[in-house]
Structures are given as structure tokens and as C-alpha cells.
Scaffold this active site. Structure first.
Site, PDB file in Angstrom:
ATOM      1  N   GLU A 141       0.810  -1.225   0.000  1.00  0.00           N
ATOM      2  CA  GLU A 141       0.000   0.000   0.000  1.00  0.00           C
ATOM      3  C   GLU A 141       0.837   1.266   0.000  1.00  0.00           C
ATOM      4  O   GLU A 141       0.581   2.192  -0.756  1.00  0.00           O
ATOM      5  CB  GLU A 141      -0.932   0.039   1.213  1.00  0.00           C
ATOM      6  CG  GLU A 141      -2.267  -0.646   1.005  1.00  0.00           C
ATOM      7  CD  GLU A 141      -2.142  -2.139   1.124  1.00  0.00           C
ATOM      8  OE1 GLU A 141      -1.048  -2.600   1.468  1.00  0.00           O
ATOM      9  OE2 GLU A 141      -3.130  -2.835   0.871  1.00  0.00           O
ATOM     10  N   HIS A 143     -10.587  -4.711  10.554  1.00  0.00           N
ATOM     11  CA  HIS A 143     -11.139  -4.491   9.220  1.00  0.00           C
ATOM     12  C   HIS A 143     -12.415  -3.684   9.248  1.00  0.00           C
ATOM     13  O   HIS A 143     -13.168  -3.696   8.287  1.00  0.00           O
ATOM     14  CB  HIS A 143     -11.416  -5.850   8.543  1.00  0.00           C
ATOM     15  CG  HIS A 143     -10.176  -6.568   8.124  1.00  0.00           C
ATOM     16  ND1 HIS A 143      -9.310  -7.122   9.004  1.00  0.00           N
ATOM     17  CD2 HIS A 143      -9.666  -6.811   6.897  1.00  0.00           C
ATOM     18  CE1 HIS A 143      -8.304  -7.685   8.355  1.00  0.00           C
ATOM     19  NE2 HIS A 143      -8.508  -7.508   7.072  1.00  0.00           N
TER      20      HIS A 143
END
Lengths: 542, 316
Positions: free
Chosen positions: A271, A340
Site C-alpha cells: 500500500e 477491518h
């Protein structure tokens, strides 16, 4: 002998044979139900499925309009009581079926050697097709599936097909025959390669739509990205699984096929690296759309988003521009637990130089995404995974290629006079649901869909408070330093404060890392019931 | 005049081991258009999975004077910033490249205006070489509106045409540089991008993420590590398990260059540019260089290294 009988019953081939017979029976009944199909003789299973899909599409076109969100929500709640899990259940069931289908191929010797998992029944032979190719099914099959991601299991009537077609049945039969002939002109091998049962069924539930029908949030995003990539050569998409996998949540479905690997780029799981790469590419003349599989993973890249992306235009004295879009699902999904499930609206909302938007419905999704891509500033688009599959009515305006929703303007989702609820993303649905519940008790709720987190449309909230005198904010994020906190503070500093008859009430997620157990997860997030109760408390009503 | 100029130039950019040859050759140049062929010596380049560039270069008097002058100008600029900072006209951070001038100068002489450069916070020299004026840079340092970033950036956030700063977060500029190269490739430009980072930043994870994507997608980027032996106060050997920074690209070929030799820097960058533009993907270049001053103005630079070492580097 009993044991032998038992062994025979549970032997793999016997199980397979029974399953095959059941499948064939269902397909035969489908063959009877679908007009225009040859009632006897050789026909393949794939063709039956294709014809059925085409028939359902035509039925839908013939019938009127799509249901509203709530109707679909409640109908789905009837079907499966465990909310989002219902979808997963159906999906898993279908996938298991798929796997069993492809497994069975190996046991049959007369199977043609193809790896697409097409199964031929014992008594059916492949039909020899002509060499001429015709318009493929994919361009014809343009329709919307039902509200949730429920797949059409054989024997399970979708709501659409239950409604009677207004078209004349015999005319339908003639149309189907013609369509069928055209379809089968294409050689089977070519069709098989792209039209596995799975592909046909997924095309059923995910396609571009036309005006007058409904559109899911996922499709809206897909359309927006596709249209902007068409419009401007400099726009390109990168992220994990966006290309060959068609998107982790299928938002970028079909884009690789259309635009090619130069413009739709699969990245490694890095990322920080690919967000930085995207920002650098934005500096130097391209317009990247950087997808994060969820914004939880964007925390790894947050330095690039903020320090390299958001601040550069200012600190370079307007020398460098960064026309980039960071997008992905934000907030809680279903059962994905602590790491998450975080909502980052307040984190990104803090940053000068960044624009932050969060769509609720398909109109928001398409309009805001297009606005974000066209904006020369870095824009963070906070989507919501649980909204992807939800359908909303479409319109010719939404379907237009230049449909843009301005960033920084909220939308009044429901007009009211007693209390204002300001919220964004999925909680808008809960607010609307609570509004219905309160309406039954004579309380008129105004629901504001904020759409933009930054810049925040304070003026819309103030205007609403002048009418209702009560304000409540709803979000799924953690309570401290959140969006509700900011709205409260800004209202206090504005003339809106003078119109308040009660303190601003913040409804937020619980101050706890998201638990896994389903009951705890429901307790950690606000829903319509919570909003309903708190609204009454704010209004001082028992 | 020429003799004294080149003599002085020798003091700044003298390749080890060939002092005699360069001096004699330069001395022999008497007119502007004169060109001399110089052998930089075998030790200026070391290769990793690649044939090193040719060590024989041609140098005209004009080029020589120009490079010397540029290096002097950068030195003067940095000394002016140094004294301004001490007079409190400059606030915050101020990282000077005194002693490292050969890298920005040699690099600029090997690149074109279409190529892009991005570096970290030790950026004044690069900003100047990329076309910013000395007054623009000093004004920026003093927070004036006439500064290169209109006073809004400061020492660490200076920009110029095809120069993207000036970045404060260690290592962040490396993926940015890969992205710039991506855009160049996307738009079919015959250009490369140069992403500079220090020996301290060379251990950052995002640097390796950038390496991976650059090699995977054949991006025309040169990863240039300015190894001045110290990451702030930590010597390279105390921070890196492998201090051969030109090999850290693993699957990317690398060249180690004597970064104090402006001619070697120019040659290496020219080689790298050709390599990248011809579609061979990225290259890692390590410039062995040295800063005479501290890490920044608040660092005397003597607590982690000896004065003898600094004096030795200044004199050679």
C-alpha cells in the site's frame, strides 16, 4: 448386506449420479418454462441457462419499475433473517454447487476436454453451431438483479420473474425463438470460453442498466469509473486485484477487458509503495484512481495520502498539483472484526488540502465518483461494502455520462419538521428507517445525507435546524473526535446554536474495537432502533 | 585565469588515483572549444550485475568551467544559508549539501529538462541546478513571498520545473519518483526520472516496495542513493546490515560511483539515463559522497565523527 446398501448409497459416484439427475430434472423443467426453446431434441445445459437468463431479462423489461430500497430490504429480511449473512449463505451455496459441478466432469468419460466446468447431461449431445458469430449474450443481457446479491438458484424464482409480463406470451415466444437462434449461431466453443454458467449468472446480477430500471451502488461506481476513463485518457486505475480479478468487490469489473493493462493495473500488496507511486504519477500528468481494498489498509499508506498527496499543492506554493482519487470501502462490514472495520471519515476529514466524500446510494456513488475524478485535488471516496449490492431506482439523469454531484453539498434525503438527523453512508438507510418508525408516532424527521465530509455542508444543517430546532448526528465511527463531534462544534459556533432547543445528540459506534461475535457487533453499531429511541429522547418524548 | 580556475576545480572534483592525468590534460586546454579525453580511473565505478560505464570521458573547457562554476555557486548558496541561519533569518530546518555539490551538478549536466528529479530534504543544490534562482531559494528559506514556494514550503519543500522537491518524510520520495517514471512511461515520454535518497532512507520499506514495482513494470527510474556515510548521527554500518547500497536493489542492477567526482557522476547518470530510456527498467546508483557540515544546522556534525575525518575529506 445392509452395510453394502449403505456404502452404495453414500458412494461418490452414486451421490454424483443423483445430483446430476436432479440438475437435469431442473434444467428440463426450465427448458419447458422458457418459451422459444426447442422442447425436445439435443440442447446443451448452458444454452438452457442462457435462454432462461434472456427470458428473465425480457420479463423484467416488460414489467414496471423496480422496488424501493426498503421494500427490497424487507423482502430480503423475510428470505433470510440473518441480514447480510443471508447473501453469504446463498453465495457459498452457489459456489459449492459450482465446485461440485466442475468436480463431476472428471468422472464422466464422455466429457469434452474443457476446463470451464460445463457439464453435459448423459442424454444430451452438443448442438453443432454455425460458424457465424452474432451479438454476444453479454451485450444483450443488461439488467438488474434483485436487491441483495442473491443468486438465481435453479428453482428459486426471483421476484422479477414472478411478476407477470405485460407482453403477449406468443409474441414473447417468437422474440425468444429469434433471439435464441441468433445466440446459438455463435460456435459453442467461443461461447463456452466466456459464458460458463457462472458467468451467465453473474452477468444476470451485475450489468450496466438503462434508464427506468434500478442500479446498484457497485454498478454506479463501475459506470462512473468507466465513463471517466473513456472521457479522459489520463485517468487510470490501480489497486490490488482491480484488473484480472475484476475487483475484490467487483467494482472494477470489466474495466481491464475494456481498457487494457496499461490503464487498469494490478499492484503488489504494498500500500505505501503503490499509493506513493500513484501520487507521483498524479504529480507528473496522469490522473490515477488508487483503490485500497479497505481503508483499514490505507493506514499503511496514510503518509503518502496526507503528506505527499494532500499537502503538496499548498507547500509547493501551488506549483505541484495532485489530481488523484483514493477510494475503497470504509467502515464496518459483516463479521470482519476489529482490524477491518474502522471508519476513517474523521481522520481524513481533518486534513486541509484533501477532499473527502462518502456516498450512500447509487446516485451519490456515481455523481460523487465522477466529481472526484474530475477534481484537480486529491479526493478520498469512502464507500461502504454493505451498500455495494443495494439497488436504487435509476433515472436518465443518473445514467447520463455527465452526471456529477457537487462535492461539498449535502442532500435532504427526507423532509421533516421536528428533528434533523445528519448522517452519511450506510447510516442514512437506518436514519430513513427510523424516520418511518417515528412517522408512525407523528414525529416528522428530516434526514440529511451529508455526502461530503470535507468540505462539510454546514449551511444545509443550519438551514434545517432553523426549521426543526433539534439535531442528531449518526455515524458508525468511534465516538471520540468524530464527525458528530465536529458537526456539534461547528453548529455551536454558528447561528444554528441559537435555534437549538436541545443539545446536539451524537450517535456513534461504540468506543471499542469491533467485536467478532454477531450479537456484540450489532451492539457496537447504531441501527434504526437506536436512532428511534434517541430521537425521542432528544425530543423529550416518552 | 584558466589555469587557476581548473586548478581550483581539481581541488573540488579530483578523482582518486588520476590526479596527474586530469591536471595535465586540463592544463593543456587553452581555448574554449578545446576538448580533452580523460580517464577517470578504474575505481570510480563498481558494478553489480552490470557492466560499468566507460571510464574514458571527453570534457571541453567550456563544460569544465561551467561545472566548476555551478559547484562554486551551490557552495556559496549553502554558505549563505548557513550564515543566515546563524543570524536567525532562517527558522526551522536547514539541511545543507556542503561537500556534496558534485552530485546535483554532475546529474544536471547529464539530464535534460524533460527528465524529472525528486529528492529528500537536502534539496537546495538540486533546486538551484533545476533552474531556480539563488534569490528565489534564499527568499524561500526566509519565508518571503518571492520564494520558490511563495514562502509556504521552506527549506524542505522547494520545487522547480520537473523537480518535485524537497520532501520531508524520509523515504517517501522514492515511491513518488517511481510514480513520476510511471507517468513518463504512460505518456510515452523519452525521459527518465531520478529518485534520490540517503543511506539512512535506504533501509525504508517503501524504498523496496518502489524497487519491486519499478522492476516489475520496467519503469524508467534511476534510484540514486547519496551515501554520505551517516544517517543523521548514525553511521551507515550501525544502521544497515548491508552497506553496499548499490546491491540493495537485489534484482535491479547497480553501480557504485565516486560521488565526489563530478565527472564520474555525470558519466554514471548519462549511462543510467540511456539505460532507463531504452526500456531496460530501473537502475540503482550509489553515490559515495560526504557532507562537510552536520546533518542540519542544529547538528555540529562532530559528535559522531572525528574532526580528522572531516578535515581529511575537505582536503582531498
Amino acid at each position: 448386506a445392509e452395510e453394502k446398501e449403505l456404502r452404495r448409497k453414500v458412494s461418490h459416484s452414486a451421490i454424483e449420479k443423483r445430483r446430476r439427475e436432479r440438475t437435469n430434472a431442473v434444467l428440463c423443467s426450465l427448458q419447458d418454462m422458457v418459451p422459444g426453446l426447442p422442447k425436445s431434441g439435443k440442447i446443451q445445459k448452458l444454452e438452457i441457462l442462457e435462454a432462461a437468463a434472456e427470458y428473465i431479462r425480457r420479463l423484467k423489461l416488460a414489467s414496471n419499475g423496480a422496488k424501493s430500497v426498503h421494500e427490497q430490504d424487507s423482502s430480503s429480511k423475510d428470505k433470510q433473517s440473518d441480514g447480510p449473512f443471508g447473501n453469504m449463505h446463498h453465495l457459498n451455496h452457489h459456489l459449492q454447487q459450482e465446485r461440485r459441478d466442475s468436480c463431476s466432469n472428471t468422472t464422466e468419460t464422455q466429457e469434452p476436454d474443457n476446463s470451464t466446468g460445463i457439464e453435459y447431461a448423459d442424454n444430451l449431445d452438443p448442438q453443432s453451431g454455425d460458424i457465424d458469430s452474432s451479438a454476444s449474450m453479454s451485450s444483450d443481457t443488461s439488467k438488474e438483479g434483485s436487491g441483495e446479491d442473491t443468486l438465481a438458484n435453479p428453482g428459486d424464482n426471483s421476484d422479477a420473474s414472478r411478476s407477470s409480463p405485460s407482453a403477449d406470451p406468443s409474441a414473447m415466444e417468437k422474440e425468444m425463438s429469434a433471439a435464441f437462434k441468433a445466440l446459438f449461431k455463435q460456435p459453442l466453443a467461443a461461447r463456452v470460453a466466456t459464458r460458463t454458467p457462472r458467468a451467465v449468472l453473474s452477468a444476470l446480477r451485475f450489468n450496466s442498466t438503462t434508464a427506468g430500471e434500478s442500479i446498484t451502488v457497485r454498478e454506479a461506481l463501475n459506470q462512473a469509473i468507466e465513463e471517466e476513463m473513456d472521457r479522459d485518457e489520463a485517468v487510470w486505475l490501480l489497486g490490488e486485484e482491480v484488473a484480472q480479478y475484476n475487483g475484490a468487490y467487483k467494482v472494477s469489473k470489466g474495466l481491464l477487458d475494456k481498457f487494457g493493462p496499461k490503464r487498469v493495473v494490478d499492484t503488489p500488496i504494498t500500500e505505501m509503495g503503490f499509493a506513493g507511486l500513484a501520487v507521483g504519477a498524479a504529480f507528473h500528468g496522469t490522473k490515477p484512481i488508487c483503490e485500497f481494498m479497505t481503508f483499514n489498509f490505507a493506514m499503511q499508506a496514510i503518509d503518502q495520502i496526507i503528506n505527499s498527496g494532500a499537502k503538496t499543492h499548498y507547500m509547493s506554493g501551488a506549483f505541484a498539483q495532485c489530481p488523484i482519487v483514493f477510494r475503497g470501502p470504509n467502515g464496518a462490514a459483516a463479521g470482519v472484526a476489529a482490524q477491518h472495520s474502522q471508519d476513517y471519515a474523521s481522520w481524513y476529514g481533518q486534513i486541509p488540502g484533501l477532499k473527502v466524500v462518502s456516498p450512500y446510494d447509487a446516485e451519490d456513488a456515481k455523481g460523487l465518483m465522477k466529481a472526484a475524478i474530475r477534481d484537480p485535488n486529491p479526493v478520498v471516496v469512502l464507500e461502504n461494502e454493505l451498500m455495494y449490492g443495494v439497488s436504487f431506482p435509476s433515472s436518465s439523469e443518473i445514467a447520463s455520462k455527465d452526471f456529477v454531484v457537487p462535492i461539498g453539498k449535502a442532500k435532504i434525503a427526507r423532509e421533516g419538521t421536528d428533528i434533523t438527523i445528519a448522517t452519511y453512508s450506510r447510516p442514512v438507510a437506518f436514519a430513513l428507517e427510523a424516520a418511518e418508525m417515528l412517522a408512525k408516532e407523528g414525529i416528522s424527521v428530516e434526514v440529511i445525507n451529508l455526502r461530503s465530509i470535507r468540505p462539510l455542508d454546514l449551511a444545509a444543517i443550519v438551514k434545517s435546524i432553523k426549521k426543526t430546532n433539534h439535531l442528531m448526528t449518526v455515524e458508525q465511527g468511534f465516538p471520540q473526535f468524530g464527525v458528530g463531534s465536529e458537526v456539534s462544534a461547528q453548529i455551536m459556533e454558528s447561528e444554528g446554536f441559537d435555534y437549538l432547543d436541545a443539545p446536539v445528540c451524537r450517535i456513534t459506534g461504540a468506543d471499542v474495537p469491533m467485536p467478532y461475535a454477531q450479537n456484540l457487533e450489532s451492539l457496537a453499531l447504531p441501527d434504526a432502533e437506536v436512532i428511534y429511541k434517541q430521537a425521542k429522547r432528544v425530543l423529550n418524548i416518552e | 585565469m584558466l589555469r587557476s580556475a581548473t586548478f581550483a576545480a581539481l581541488r573540488v572534483a579530483k578523482p582518486a588515483g588520476s590526479k596527474g592525468a586530469l591536471f595535465q590534460a586540463a592544463r593543456a586546454m587553452s581555448s574554449e572549444s578545446d576538448s580533452v579525453s580523460i580517464d577517470l580511473g578504474k575505481s570510480v565505478f563498481e558494478g553489480y550485475n552490470i557492466e560499468v560505464p566507460d571510464t574514458t570521458i571527453t570534457l571541453s573547457r567550456k563544460e569544465a568551467v561551467s561545472m566548476y562554476q555551478a559547484m562554486q555557486e551551490v557552495r556559496r548558496l549553502e554558505m549563505a544559508a548557513d550564515s543566515s541561519y546563524k543570524h536567525k533569518l532562517i527558522r526551522g530546518f536547514c539541511h545543507l549539501c556542503t561537500g556534496q555539490e558534485a552530485v546535483p551538478v554532475g546529474m544536471e549536466r547529464a539530464l535534460t529538462a524533460e527528465d524529472a528529479i525528486i529528492t529528500a530534504y537536502r534539496c537546495h543544490g538540486f533546486t538551484y541546478m533545476r533552474g531556480a534562482s539563488a534569490s528565489g531559494i534564499l527568499a524561500e528559506l526566509m519565508g518571503r513571498r518571492s520564494g520558490v514556494s511563495k514562502g509556504k514550503g521552506g527549506s524542505m519543500h522547494m520545487y522547480a520545473p520537473n523537480f518535485y522537491g524537497g520532501n520531508g518524510i524520509v523515504g517517501a520520495q522514492v515511491p513518488l519518483g517511481a510514480g513520476i517514471a510511471f507517468a513518463q512511461k504512460y505518456n510515452n515520454k523519452q525521459a527518465c526520472s531520478v529518485a534520490l535518497y540517503g543511506d539512512g532512507a535506504a533501509n525504508q520499506g517503501q524504498v523496496f516496495e518502489a524497487f519491486n514495482m519499478a522492476k516489475l513494470w520496467d519503469l524508467p527510474v534511476l534510484f540514486v542513493c547519496e551515501n554520505n556515510k551517516y544517517g543523521m548521527g548514525t553511521s551507515a554500518s550501525r544502521a544497515a546490515a548491508n552497506t553496499d547500497y548499490y546491491t540493495r536493489g537485489q534484482y535491479i542492477p547497480g553501480i557504485r560511483v565516486n560521488g565526489m567526482d563530478v565527472l564520474a557522476v555525470r558519466q554514471a547518470i548519462a549511462f543510467g539515463r540511456k539505460w532507463a530510456i531504452e526500456g531496460n527498467g530501473p537502475l540503482v546508483l550509489e553515490m559515495k559522497t560526504y557532507r562537510y557540515g552536520g546533518h542540519s544546522m542544529s547538528d555540529p556534525g562532530t559528535t559522531y565523527r572525528t574532526r580528522e575525518e572531516i578535515q581529511h575529506m575537505r582536503s582531498t
